[in-house]
Design a protein around this motif. Structure first.
Motif: not given
Length: 380
Positions: A214-233
């Motif tokens: 979340g905001i304004n917080r340092a990393e606390r573990d060895h895992h990074k979140d992967l977030i993605g999206g795709i859409w058509v218009s």
């Protein structure tokens, strides 16, 4: 403010140097020559400053908004059934530099200072925008999960985000991670392909790597979140797409006993969004992952909503929304809101909202209750 900093830089670091150089190269023998050299030096210095300003191309816009609220509910078992509040008091600065780089800084001023509330930075990022097909953003900004999460609360139409966005896109996450405002620290690549004749693009993608805390917080573990999206218009203003999130949240307040050290956030969602005079927006989200503040809580949840907005007359729009959340993916945990919202823009910077919700909360002592709130927003 355009080119302001460039002019300052030029005057401070170039003016004296240019003057010294020009005067040392020309040793005048009379007062007339001195005046001519001084005049030429001034013209040269201003030309150099102008050239630097054109290269920097610094632009900045300052703004902010205040959103006030009064709400009234007939829900029992509460400390109070009505309240005045300040929802948001925000200031921002945004713009561009060197033409290809956009930036934004947004701060929240409302609330008593604390770990997850009070004055704090919300957005602080720089984005390279040289190519529409590949833009790179780095810093603190909205997570790229869902259509609704990146939207401003000023254009939501309901005075509040849906439960899907609140609980599963991390405005106020079910996982026990409070106060993130749907944002995180990370880096994101996004872009748009295949321009249509009307100017919109047919395909959009976005993928980001985040700390997960979340905001304004340092990393606390060895895992990074992967977030993605795709859409058509397929047509202008219409988006149809899906999203994915592979994440992990580490409990910064872990004390043992009924807490968890960490919880997974493995989520996916699909949705459709049409934004014009008429608004049609709907999303479904599913989540696998526990609750760090309650080790006995279910680790599966889902949520969905369907919203429609219709213009009735100039500056007035009426919205309706069916908004559902299930804490354990079973109907005995359903929280369903049936809402109506009337929005009137007195001017583009002065907005009135009257919102009504009928709630069926199967997890509360009082299953059925009504809530009315009135919100006034001033932008500047």
């Amino acid at each position: 403010m355009k080119k302001f900093y460039a002019l300052i830089v030029g005057l401070l670091f170039m003016g004296n140097a240019a003057l010294a150089t020009n005067l040392s190269d020309h040793q005048p023998t009379d007062s007339t020559s001195k005046k001519e050299i001084a005049s030429q030096t001034s013209r040269n210095t201003l030309a150099e400053v102008k050239d630097l300003a054109e290269k920097v191309d610094f632009k900045v816009k300052f703004g902010g908004y205040i959103m006030t609220k009064y709400d009234l509910t007939d829900q029992r078992y509460l400390n109070s059934n009505s309240a005045f509040s300040l929802r948001f008091v925000r200031l921002y600065a945004s713009g561009s530099i060197f033409k290809d780089f956009a930036y934004k800084l947004q701060i929240e001023l409302q609330g008593k200072p604390g770990t997850y509330k009070g004055p704090r930075v919300l957005d602080a990022f720089i984005e390279w925008q040289r190519f529409a097909e590949a833009r790179i953003k780095i810093g603190e900004f909205k997570r790229s999960f869902g259509f609704e999460n990146p939207m401003s609360p000023l254009v939501m139409g309901f005075g509040a985000f849906s439960q899907a966005t609140n609980k599963l896109a991390s405005i106020s996450d079910r996982i026990g991670d409070e106060g993130t405002s749907g944002r995180d620290l990370g880096i994101q690549l996004q872009g748009d392909f295949f321009p249509a004749a009307d100017g919109h693009r047919w395909l959009h993608y976005q993928v980001g790597i985040f700390n997960g805390q979340g905001i304004n917080r340092a990393e606390r573990d060895h895992h990074k979140d992967l977030i993605g999206g795709i859409w058509v218009s397929p047509i202008k203003n219409l988006r149809i797409g899906g999203f994915g999130w592979n994440g992990k949240y580490t409990n910064e307040s872990y004390k043992g006993a009924g807490d968890l050290k960490y919880a997974l956030r493995n989520r996916w969602g699909v949705g459709v969004d049409y934004e014009d005079e008429w608004v049609v927006r709907s999303e479904y989200m599913s989540s696998v992952g526990g609750v760090v503040t309650d080790a006995t809580a279910p680790d599966r949840a889902d949520a969905w909503y369907a919203a429609v907005g219709a213009p009735l007359f100039k500056n007035f729009k009426l919205f309706g929304r069916w908004d559902c959340y299930r804490h354990n993916k079973h109907w005995n945990s359903l929280v369903a809101n049936y809402g109506l919202s009337a929005n009137y823009c007195f001017t583009k910077n002065f907005i009135f909202q009257l919102n009504y919700n009928f709630t069926n909360n199967r997890m509360a002592k009082d299953h059925y209750y009504n809530t009315i709130d009135f919100q006034v927003t001033a932008k500047f």
